[in-house]
Motif scaffolding. Structure first.
Motif, short mmCIF file in Angstrom:
data_model
loop_
_atom_site.label_atom_id
_atom_site.label_comp_id
_atom_site.label_asym_id
_atom_site.label_seq_id
_atom_site.Cartn_x
_atom_site.Cartn_y
_atom_site.Cartn_z
N GLY A 236 -3.28 -3.92 -11.45
CA GLY A 236 -3.62 -2.84 -10.54
C GLY A 236 -4.36 -1.68 -11.15
O GLY A 236 -4.62 -0.68 -10.47
N LYS A 237 -4.72 -1.82 -12.43
CA LYS A 237 -5.43 -0.73 -13.10
C LYS A 237 -6.78 -1.20 -13.61
O LYS A 237 -7.03 -2.40 -13.76
CB LYS A 237 -4.59 -0.18 -14.26
N GLU A 238 -7.65 -0.23 -13.92
CA GLU A 238 -8.96 -0.57 -14.45
C GLU A 238 -8.85 -0.93 -15.94
O GLU A 238 -7.88 -0.57 -16.62
CB GLU A 238 -9.91 0.61 -14.28
N ARG A 239 -9.86 -1.65 -16.41
CA ARG A 239 -9.92 -1.98 -17.83
C ARG A 239 -10.02 -0.68 -18.64
O ARG A 239 -10.80 0.20 -18.32
CB ARG A 239 -11.09 -2.89 -18.10
N GLU A 240 -9.27 -0.62 -19.71
CA GLU A 240 -9.13 0.61 -20.49
C GLU A 240 -9.50 0.34 -21.94
O GLU A 240 -9.07 -0.67 -22.53
CB GLU A 240 -7.67 1.08 -20.39
N PHE A 241 -10.24 1.26 -22.53
CA PHE A 241 -10.60 1.18 -23.93
C PHE A 241 -9.37 1.38 -24.81
O PHE A 241 -8.55 2.26 -24.54
CB PHE A 241 -11.65 2.23 -24.24
N VAL A 242 -9.26 0.57 -25.86
CA VAL A 242 -8.18 0.73 -26.84
C VAL A 242 -8.75 1.22 -28.17
O VAL A 242 -8.31 2.23 -28.72
CB VAL A 242 -7.42 -0.60 -27.04
N GLY A 243 -9.73 0.50 -28.69
CA GLY A 243 -10.32 0.89 -29.96
C GLY A 243 -11.52 0.02 -30.28
O GLY A 243 -11.74 -1.01 -29.65
N ALA A 244 -12.29 0.47 -31.27
CA ALA A 244 -13.47 -0.28 -31.69
C ALA A 244 -13.70 -0.07 -33.18
O ALA A 244 -13.22 0.92 -33.77
CB ALA A 244 -14.69 0.16 -30.90
N VAL B 250 -3.43 5.53 -28.02
CA VAL B 250 -2.96 4.58 -29.04
C VAL B 250 -3.17 5.11 -30.45
O VAL B 250 -2.72 4.46 -31.42
CB VAL B 250 -3.64 3.21 -28.89
N LYS B 251 -3.85 6.23 -30.57
CA LYS B 251 -4.13 6.77 -31.90
C LYS B 251 -2.83 6.99 -32.65
O LYS B 251 -1.84 7.46 -32.08
CB LYS B 251 -4.90 8.08 -31.74
#
Length: 124
Positions: free
Chosen positions: A42-50, A64-65
């Motif tokens: 139910g949520k949009e795709r979310e950035f975690v890290g790169a 997540v930092k």
């Protein structure tokens, strides 16, 4: 075409750890920045890290930092996501992605290749 296959997901208790892996094939892995994203129901795709193609630059979402760490082994064509101090809100399908332009971006639209995802569930 690059193929990406994630692994390492599963069920873990709050406060626990998991390490996700993403194995790449089909292209020169060391030429690509790599990213991790996640999507909860139910949520949009979310950035975690790169991470940059050399591993020298990283970028993390604030959420997540200091808990998650991205690394890569170009000799093994693999990128990792070490997740510590996991919380129930980290529950999601986690995807790895590759960016041909080495931008270390937080925008999912800048990534060219995607894996199928691996489920992470944080629960008692």
């Amino acid at each position: 075409q690059m193929q990406l296959v994630e692994s390492g997901g599963g069920l873990v208790q709050p406060g626990g750890s998991l390490r996700l892996s993403c194995a790449a094939s089909g292209r020169t892995f060391s030429s690509y920045a790599m990213g991790w994203f996640r999507q909860a129901p139910g949520k949009e795709r979310e950035f975690v890290g790169a991470i940059s193609k050399s591993g020298g630059r990283t970028n993390y979402a604030d959420s997540v930092k200091d808990r998650f760490t991205i690394s890569r082994d170009n000799a093994k064509n693999t990128v990792y996501l070490q997740m510590n101090s996991l919380k129930p809100e980290d529950t999601a399908v986690y995807y790895c992605a590759a960016d041909t332009l080495n931008r270390v971006s937080s925008s999912w639209g800048r990534f060219d290749y995607w894996g199928q995802g691996t489920q992470v569930t944080v629960s008692l």
